[in-house]
Design an enzyme around this catalytic site. Structure first.
Site, PDB file in Angstrom:
ATOM      1  N   GLU A  53       0.813  -1.427  -0.055  1.00  0.00           N
ATOM      2  CA  GLU A  53      -0.070   0.072   0.151  1.00  0.00           C
ATOM      3  C   GLU A  53       0.846   1.181   0.046  1.00  0.00           C
ATOM      4  O   GLU A  53       0.432   2.297  -0.489  1.00  0.00           O
ATOM      5  CB  GLU A  53      -1.041  -0.153   1.163  1.00  0.00           C
ATOM      6  CG  GLU A  53      -2.085  -1.009   1.320  1.00  0.00           C
ATOM      7  CD  GLU A  53      -1.788  -2.538   1.596  1.00  0.00           C
ATOM      8  OE1 GLU A  53      -0.270  -2.687   1.756  1.00  0.00           O
ATOM      9  OE2 GLU A  53      -2.483  -3.235   1.467  1.00  0.00           O
ATOM     10  N   PHE A 115     -10.704  -7.699  14.791  1.00  0.00           N
ATOM     11  CA  PHE A 115      -9.661  -8.365  13.766  1.00  0.00           C
ATOM     12  C   PHE A 115      -9.375  -7.338  12.809  1.00  0.00           C
ATOM     13  O   PHE A 115     -10.331  -6.705  12.327  1.00  0.00           O
ATOM     14  CB  PHE A 115     -10.284  -9.501  13.232  1.00  0.00           C
ATOM     15  CG  PHE A 115      -9.126 -10.081  12.413  1.00  0.00           C
ATOM     16  CD1 PHE A 115      -8.015 -10.415  12.317  1.00  0.00           C
ATOM     17  CD2 PHE A 115      -9.618  -9.967  10.694  1.00  0.00           C
ATOM     18  CE1 PHE A 115      -7.143 -10.947  11.388  1.00  0.00           C
ATOM     19  CE2 PHE A 115      -8.606 -10.682   9.706  1.00  0.00           C
ATOM     20  CZ  PHE A 115      -7.648 -10.862  10.090  1.00  0.00           C
ATOM     21  N   GLN A 116      -7.955  -6.903  12.562  1.00  0.00           N
ATOM     22  CA  GLN A 116      -7.839  -5.880  11.766  1.00  0.00           C
ATOM     23  C   GLN A 116      -8.267  -4.600  11.852  1.00  0.00           C
ATOM     24  O   GLN A 116      -8.619  -3.795  10.788  1.00  0.00           O
ATOM     25  CB  GLN A 116      -7.780  -6.167  10.166  1.00  0.00           C
ATOM     26  CG  GLN A 116      -6.969  -7.611   9.942  1.00  0.00           C
ATOM     27  CD  GLN A 116      -6.689  -7.913   8.519  1.00  0.00           C
ATOM     28  OE1 GLN A 116      -7.827  -7.938   7.539  1.00  0.00           O
ATOM     29  NE2 GLN A 116      -5.576  -8.290   7.963  1.00  0.00           N
ATOM     30  N   LYS A 165     -17.253  -1.456   7.129  1.00  0.00           N
ATOM     31  CA  LYS A 165     -17.737  -2.377   6.297  1.00  0.00           C
ATOM     32  C   LYS A 165     -19.257  -2.404   6.286  1.00  0.00           C
ATOM     33  O   LYS A 165     -19.964  -2.420   5.311  1.00  0.00           O
ATOM     34  CB  LYS A 165     -17.081  -3.788   6.620  1.00  0.00           C
ATOM     35  CG  LYS A 165     -17.466  -4.723   5.345  1.00  0.00           C
ATOM     36  CD  LYS A 165     -16.764  -6.166   5.539  1.00  0.00           C
ATOM     37  CE  LYS A 165     -17.174  -7.119   4.485  1.00  0.00           C
ATOM     38  NZ  LYS A 165     -16.414  -8.405   4.358  1.00  0.00           N
ATOM     39  N   MET A 480      24.161   8.627   1.782  1.00  0.00           N
ATOM     40  CA  MET A 480      24.102   9.860   2.284  1.00  0.00           C
ATOM     41  C   MET A 480      24.519   9.889   3.881  1.00  0.00           C
ATOM     42  O   MET A 480      24.991  10.621   4.153  1.00  0.00           O
ATOM     43  CB  MET A 480      22.678  10.374   1.954  1.00  0.00           C
ATOM     44  CG  MET A 480      22.539  11.751   2.682  1.00  0.00           C
ATOM     45  SD  MET A 480      23.215  13.066   2.068  1.00  0.00           S
ATOM     46  CE  MET A 480      22.491  13.659   0.652  1.00  0.00           C
TER      47      MET A 480
HETATM   48  C1  FAD Z   1      18.577  14.600   1.650  1.00  0.00           C
HETATM   49  C2  FAD Z   1      17.808  15.731   0.994  1.00  0.00           C
HETATM   50  C3  FAD Z   1      18.312  17.174   1.134  1.00  0.00           C
HETATM   51  C4  FAD Z   1      17.778  18.291   0.656  1.00  0.00           C
HETATM   52  N1  FAD Z   1      18.481  19.264   0.287  1.00  0.00           N
HETATM   53  C5  FAD Z   1      17.712  20.488  -0.093  1.00  0.00           C
HETATM   54  C6  FAD Z   1      18.686  21.438  -0.516  1.00  0.00           C
HETATM   55  O1  FAD Z   1      19.839  21.527  -0.600  1.00  0.00           O
HETATM   56  N2  FAD Z   1      17.689  22.635  -1.072  1.00  0.00           N
HETATM   57  C7  FAD Z   1      16.390  22.468  -0.897  1.00  0.00           C
HETATM   58  O2  FAD Z   1      15.793  23.509  -1.655  1.00  0.00           O
HETATM   59  N3  FAD Z   1      15.625  21.386  -0.832  1.00  0.00           N
HETATM   60  C8  FAD Z   1      16.515  20.440  -0.196  1.00  0.00           C
HETATM   61  N4  FAD Z   1      15.579  19.523   0.331  1.00  0.00           N
HETATM   62  C9  FAD Z   1      14.207  19.531   0.266  1.00  0.00           C
HETATM   63  C10 FAD Z   1      13.801  20.049   1.379  1.00  0.00           C
HETATM   64  O3  FAD Z   1      13.759  19.400   2.743  1.00  0.00           O
HETATM   65  C11 FAD Z   1      12.226  20.856   1.474  1.00  0.00           C
HETATM   66  O4  FAD Z   1      11.310  19.723   0.978  1.00  0.00           O
HETATM   67  C12 FAD Z   1      12.199  21.876   0.483  1.00  0.00           C
HETATM   68  O5  FAD Z   1      13.153  22.839   0.654  1.00  0.00           O
HETATM   69  C13 FAD Z   1      10.785  22.410   0.372  1.00  0.00           C
HETATM   70  O6  FAD Z   1      10.422  23.177  -0.658  1.00  0.00           O
HETATM   71  P1  FAD Z   1       9.517  24.364  -0.746  1.00  0.00           P
HETATM   72  O7  FAD Z   1       9.917  25.512   0.080  1.00  0.00           O
HETATM   73  O8  FAD Z   1       9.538  24.667  -2.291  1.00  0.00           O
HETATM   74  O9  FAD Z   1       7.988  23.890   0.003  1.00  0.00           O
HETATM   75  P2  FAD Z   1       7.011  22.990  -0.382  1.00  0.00           P
HETATM   76  O10 FAD Z   1       7.234  21.695   0.488  1.00  0.00           O
HETATM   77  O11 FAD Z   1       6.874  22.644  -2.000  1.00  0.00           O
HETATM   78  O12 FAD Z   1       5.886  23.922  -0.054  1.00  0.00           O
HETATM   79  C14 FAD Z   1       5.447  24.721  -0.998  1.00  0.00           C
HETATM   80  C15 FAD Z   1       4.762  26.130  -0.231  1.00  0.00           C
HETATM   81  O13 FAD Z   1       4.211  26.866  -1.504  1.00  0.00           O
HETATM   82  C16 FAD Z   1       2.795  27.132  -1.063  1.00  0.00           C
HETATM   83  N5  FAD Z   1       1.554  26.937  -1.607  1.00  0.00           N
HETATM   84  C17 FAD Z   1       1.025  25.950  -2.361  1.00  0.00           C
HETATM   85  N6  FAD Z   1       0.099  26.392  -2.918  1.00  0.00           N
HETATM   86  C18 FAD Z   1       0.190  27.842  -3.298  1.00  0.00           C
HETATM   87  C19 FAD Z   1      -0.421  28.527  -4.123  1.00  0.00           C
HETATM   88  N7  FAD Z   1      -1.313  28.185  -5.031  1.00  0.00           N
HETATM   89  N8  FAD Z   1      -0.059  29.894  -4.051  1.00  0.00           N
HETATM   90  C20 FAD Z   1       0.959  30.236  -3.120  1.00  0.00           C
HETATM   91  N9  FAD Z   1       1.534  29.484  -2.414  1.00  0.00           N
HETATM   92  C21 FAD Z   1       1.296  28.094  -2.343  1.00  0.00           C
HETATM   93  C22 FAD Z   1       2.613  26.207   0.318  1.00  0.00           C
HETATM   94  O14 FAD Z   1       1.796  26.799   1.248  1.00  0.00           O
HETATM   95  C23 FAD Z   1       4.084  26.083   0.831  1.00  0.00           C
HETATM   96  O15 FAD Z   1       4.415  26.744   1.802  1.00  0.00           O
HETATM   97  C24 FAD Z   1      16.238  18.391   0.624  1.00  0.00           C
HETATM   98  C25 FAD Z   1      15.818  17.015   0.928  1.00  0.00           C
HETATM   99  C26 FAD Z   1      16.291  15.816   1.138  1.00  0.00           C
HETATM  100  C27 FAD Z   1      15.495  14.539   1.412  1.00  0.00           C
HETATM  101  C1  TPP Z   2      12.621   5.453   4.775  1.00  0.00           C
HETATM  102  C2  TPP Z   2      13.870   5.944   5.020  1.00  0.00           C
HETATM  103  N1  TPP Z   2      14.745   5.075   6.115  1.00  0.00           N
HETATM  104  C3  TPP Z   2      15.828   6.130   6.398  1.00  0.00           C
HETATM  105  C4  TPP Z   2      16.066   7.067   5.918  1.00  0.00           C
HETATM  106  C5  TPP Z   2      17.521   7.822   6.276  1.00  0.00           C
HETATM  107  N2  TPP Z   2      18.375   8.069   5.075  1.00  0.00           N
HETATM  108  C6  TPP Z   2      18.642   8.954   4.310  1.00  0.00           C
HETATM  109  S1  TPP Z   2      19.629   8.824   2.852  1.00  0.00           S
HETATM  110  C7  TPP Z   2      19.887   7.333   3.243  1.00  0.00           C
HETATM  111  C8  TPP Z   2      20.650   6.373   2.459  1.00  0.00           C
HETATM  112  C9  TPP Z   2      20.130   6.344   1.060  1.00  0.00           C
HETATM  113  O1  TPP Z   2      20.940   5.199   0.496  1.00  0.00           O
HETATM  114  P1  TPP Z   2      20.641   5.070  -1.131  1.00  0.00           P
HETATM  115  O2  TPP Z   2      19.256   4.836  -1.494  1.00  0.00           O
HETATM  116  O3  TPP Z   2      21.588   3.802  -1.460  1.00  0.00           O
HETATM  117  O4  TPP Z   2      21.205   6.271  -1.572  1.00  0.00           O
HETATM  118  P2  TPP Z   2      22.701   7.017  -1.669  1.00  0.00           P
HETATM  119  O5  TPP Z   2      22.828   7.864  -0.457  1.00  0.00           O
HETATM  120  O6  TPP Z   2      23.465   6.105  -1.614  1.00  0.00           O
HETATM  121  O7  TPP Z   2      22.715   7.737  -3.141  1.00  0.00           O
HETATM  122  C10 TPP Z   2      19.146   6.834   4.585  1.00  0.00           C
HETATM  123  C11 TPP Z   2      19.293   5.514   5.140  1.00  0.00           C
HETATM  124  C12 TPP Z   2      15.340   7.770   4.963  1.00  0.00           C
HETATM  125  N3  TPP Z   2      15.535   9.035   4.148  1.00  0.00           N
HETATM  126  N4  TPP Z   2      14.152   7.260   4.486  1.00  0.00           N
END
Ligand code: FAD
Ligand code: TPP
Ligand code: MG
Lengths: 568, 177
Positions: A53, A115-116, A165, A480
């Site tokens: 799911e 159940f469930q 259900k 990472m």
């Molecule tokens: C390993 C990792 C590293 C990351 N590193 C980075 C990084 O270096 N740089 C980076 O940018 N991100 C990075 N991220 C992502 C980060 O965590 C956030 O998800 C991201 O920065 C959020 O993006 P956003 O501000 O565009 O917000 P979103 O989460 O896309 O939110 C959208 C915003 O727009 C508003 N909005 C929605 N609809 C409308 C509308 N119709 N009109 C006006 N406003 C609206 C919402 O209210 C909200 O505030 C990383 C993520 C991971 C997993």
């Molecule tokens: C469901 C989940 N569990 C744990 C993490 C923490 N986490 C962030 S990056 C990462 C490693 C990802 O490994 P891989 O997919 O091989 O990507 P790589 O960084 O090696 O490119 C982990 C364990 C996560 N983001 N999501």
């Protein structure tokens, strides 16, 4: 519309048809059986049988992200419903419109540890915009109408409808409401947006920056944003969800900023005297240490969600409303004031920005490397796709390399799990995207760890003959995390090496799909070509990359945005 | 006699909410306060002039966050029709107190006198205990409590504050009036 007698389960199916749903992702079970039975004779609904799911929920997200329509997923009571939780939480963090429908145990069993039985409305309260436990069959049409409305309007997000259900089996006089009345939903902002003040700030700024986020996507405000950016003429930076909100190939675009953004993008933000934030929420991955974020900048913050205003960074001028509506109004004010008082001279600012851009480009050096660099792989795949592909990713280093080197020039082409950062997102999202966009080239850039979290759904992709291409940047590491261990934990690689399992080519074979592998640079191009040419079902590509390569530049967690390591 | 708020001034706020009278609403609101780190000092909920709505009065203590942020987050909950901060100078607030005191009969007269000073009632009397009911502002009830301590408080129960804004304004948005 005349009322028609049917069961509540049939009413669910009818409501979905009336909402224009085409794809549903889910798995049946005992309690949700009445809906599956009713759906059996529907000609409009296509149900995708996933193998977990969570995949159903992510596929619905991929579908929604790629189209702007509401994604729909099903789960049966108990474990079916709880398996949806990660996907729902992911959609909540990334503002993805989603309707999750679950069945629950019969009303007489609710509260008895039946159940469930799982209290899925209780469990999902913190990760949905709203949810409903429907206890009267006659409420089904209204609740579904409201559910779709809430999911897609305002700041989009997930909702959940849980129906016991016994209720599903009861009769209703079906009539689908034309309108929605929810007195507590979507308030008119109490103040008028101070567009004049915002325009004044833009006029008096000499170091402005435009910061684009995922709100540009959810508002479908791409043309409006383009026009505004052209008008103001400021450097444009984006979040990872803002990729494609403005063409990254445009000279004004500095690309992604934040923890793994380009140095020049971060420097530009830190030195700005005005930040114009459009549909972005100042996430800690983009601000770095909050108290040192853009210290001299005033802030114009446009967001549809009033609670985002001054949540983390105080807005000098808040503009609350839908970007698609408000931004052209702001543009008109700016145009007026530019005509009246002339445009600010941004040349010195651009010179500074361009100097940073020249001095600290985003780059990597493949020459002299024995192994394929992951950045090379991303770059080559990107080149061969010629900007045509919709790309999705897992979570980790590979995701950030994709964010850095996959240049996006059109909307809804970079689909990733940003807020929750959910490993396992790539394959499910690719399935949903390809269902939504049957003719598009759908490419996944995945990690070996991430891929293994949802790989069972290769079966789903094969069933549907979806020509998705999943490139796994295989470093045999939870890369990472390994990167953090190398940089901040003295190289103590606790539980991050992954064994060389499974054999991805044989795995592909087991699922009757194409599996390819590239170990050397010489093999890389040929393998990419072969994958892209393959139209007969999915293809997975095992790209063996340099294991120890790290993502640079990087802002260490909690450091100021300009204190980057690497990439200089 | 008047006691001032115990907490540093400026970070205790009274919010008035008009919400749909449906099951689960309290859980949604309490959950939001919990997960966003807004400390509930008191919460009172009850019916209103219209059966389909309930009114909640929530007293919240905030360490650093501005109250506007709380109001906006609460407003986002779908069953919350309206929410407003009631400023101390604009509100009438009341709280109810029941307190049981174990004390020999000879003290009863003295306790009645104290109760009178606070416009409180004696609502139950037995040979070695009595119960007092008092209503008023939190500060008044705090003061009464303090006076009663030395007689031996056995059990005490306070309702949490309810409050309404002074003047003609109401919380319901125009669409509901
Ligand atoms: C390993 C990792 C590293 C990351 N590193 C980075 C990084 O270096 N740089 C980076 O940018 N991100 C990075 N991220 C992502 C980060 O965590 C956030 O998800 C991201 O920065 C959020 O993006 P956003 O501000 O565009 O917000 P979103 O989460 O896309 O939110 C959208 C915003 O727009 C508003 N909005 C929605 N609809 C409308 C509308 N119709 N009109 C006006 N406003 C609206 C919402 O209210 C909200 O505030 C990383 C993520 C991971 C997993
Ligand atoms: C469901 C989940 N569990 C744990 C993490 C923490 N986490 C962030 S990056 C990462 C490693 C990802 O490994 P891989 O997919 O091989 O990507 P790589 O960084 O090696 O490119 C982990 C364990 C996560 N983001 N999501
Ligand atoms: Mg890896």
């Amino acid at each position: 519309m005349a009322k028609e007698k049917m069961t509540a389960a049939q009413a669910v199916v009818r409501a979905l048809e009336l909402e224009g749903v085409d794809y549903i992702f889910g798995i049946p079970g005992g309690t949700i059986l009445p809906i599956y039975d009713a759906m059996f004779s529907s000609k409009k609904l296509k149900h995708v049988l996933v193998r977990h799911e969570q995949v159903g929920a992510h596929a619905a997200e991929g579908y929604a992200h790629a189209t702007g329509k509401v994604g729909v997923c099903f789960g049966t009571s108990g474990p079916g419903a709880t398996n949806l939780v990660t996907g729902i939480a992911d959609a909540y963090m990334d503002s993805v419109p989603l309707v999750a429908i679950t069945a629950n145990v019969a009303t007489s069993l609710i509260g008895t540890d039946g159940f469930q039985e799982a209290d899925i409305t209780g469990i999902t309260m913190p990760i949905t915009k709203h949810n409903w436990l429907v206890t009267h069959p006659e409420d089904v049409p209204r609740v579904l109408k409201e559910a779709f409305y809430v999911a897609r309007t305002g700041r989009p997000g997930p909702v959940l409808v849980d129906i016991p259900k016994d209720v599903l089996n009861m009769n209703v006089d079906f009539e689908y409401p034309d309108e929605v009345h929810i007195p507590g939903y979507l308030h008119e902002p109490k103040e008028k947006p101070r567009l004049g003040d915002a325009a004044q700030l833009i006029r008096s700024s000499t170091r402005p920056i435009i910061y684009l986020g995922g709100g540009v996507r959810t508002s479908n405000g791409f043309p409006e944003v383009f026009e505004f950016c052209e008008l103001v003429g400021a450097p444009v930076v984006t979040t990872v969800h803002g990729k494609g909100a403005f063409p990254e190939t445009h000279d004004h675009c500095l690309g992604m900023f934040g923890m793994h953004g380009a140095r020049y993008a971060n420097y530009a933000v830190q030195n700005a005297d005005l930040i114009i934030a459009l549909g972005a929420r100042f996430d800690d991955r983009v601000t770095g240490k909050l108290s040192t974020f853009a210290p001299e900048a005033k802030v114009v913050h446009l967001d549809v969600d009033p609670a985002e205003i001054s949540k983390l960074v105080t807005a000098t001028v808040p503009l609350v409303g839908d970007l698609k509506v408000l931004l052209p109004q702001l543009g008109a004010e700016v145009k007026r004031i530019f005509q009246e008082k002339g445009r600010p001279d941004l040349a010195p600012w651009w010179k500074k920005v361009n100097d940073w851009r020249a001095k600290y480009p985003l780059r990597f050096k493949q020459e002299g490397e024995k192994y394929i660099l992951p950045q090379t792989a991303v770059d080559r795949i990107w080149r061969k796709c010629e900007g045509r592909a919709i790309v999705t990713t897992g979570v980790g280093e590979h995701q950030m390399w994709a964010a850095q080197f996959w240049k996006v020039s059109a909307p809804r082409q970079f689909i990733t799990s940003g807020g929750l950062g959910t490993m396992g997102f790539c394959l499910p999202a690719a399935i949903g995207i390809q269902c939504a966009r049957p003719d598009a080239l759908v490419v996944g850039i995945d990690g070996d760890g991430s891929f293994q979290m949802t790989l069972q759904d290769l079966a789903t992709a094969v069933d549907l003959k979806l020509p998705i291409k999943i490139f796994i940047l295989n470093n045999l590491f939870l890369g990472m995390v390994r990167q953090w261990q190398e940089l901040f934990y003295d190289g103590r690689f606790s539980e991050t090496p992954l064994s060389d399992l499974p054999d991805l080519v044989k795995l592909a074979e087991a699922y009757h799909c194409l599996g390819l592998r590239a170990r050397t640079l010489e093999e890389l191009d040929g393998v990419i070509d072969q994958a892209l040419a393959h139209r007969d079902g999915p293809c997975i590509v095992d790209i063996r990359v340099k294991r120890q390569e790290k993502v640079f530049p990087m802002v260490p967690a909690g450091a100021p945005l300009h204190d980057m390591i690497g990439g200089d | 006699m008047e006691k001032t708020e115990q907490t540093p001034s400026g970070n205790v706020h009274t919010l008035s909410l008009l919400v749909e009278n449906k099951s689960g609403v309290l859980q949604r609101i309490a959950g939001l306060f919990g997960r966003r780190g807004y400390n509930i000092e008191s919460l009172a909920v009850g019916p209103t002039e219209r059966p389909e709505y309930s009114r909640m009065t929530i007293v919240v203590r905030l360490e650093a966050k501005p109250v506007d942020q709380v109001v906006r987050q609460v407003q986002k909950l779908v069953p919350v029709i309206e929410v407003k901060e009631l400023k101390p100078e604009d509100l009438i607030e009341r709280e109810l107190l029941l307190v049981k005191i174990k004390t020999p009969e000879q003290n009863h007269a003295e306790l009645r006198a104290i109760a009178d000073t606070y416009e409180a009632q004696i609502v139950d009397v037995s040979p070695d205990a009595l119960m007092i009911e008092a209503a008023g502002t939190a500060a008044k009830l705090d003061a009464l409590e303090e006076r009663l301590v030395k007689y031996g408080i056995q059990e005490l129960c306070r309702s949490g504050r309810i409050a309404l804004e002074r003047g003609f304004k109401t919380l319901a948005p125009p669409s509901l009036k």
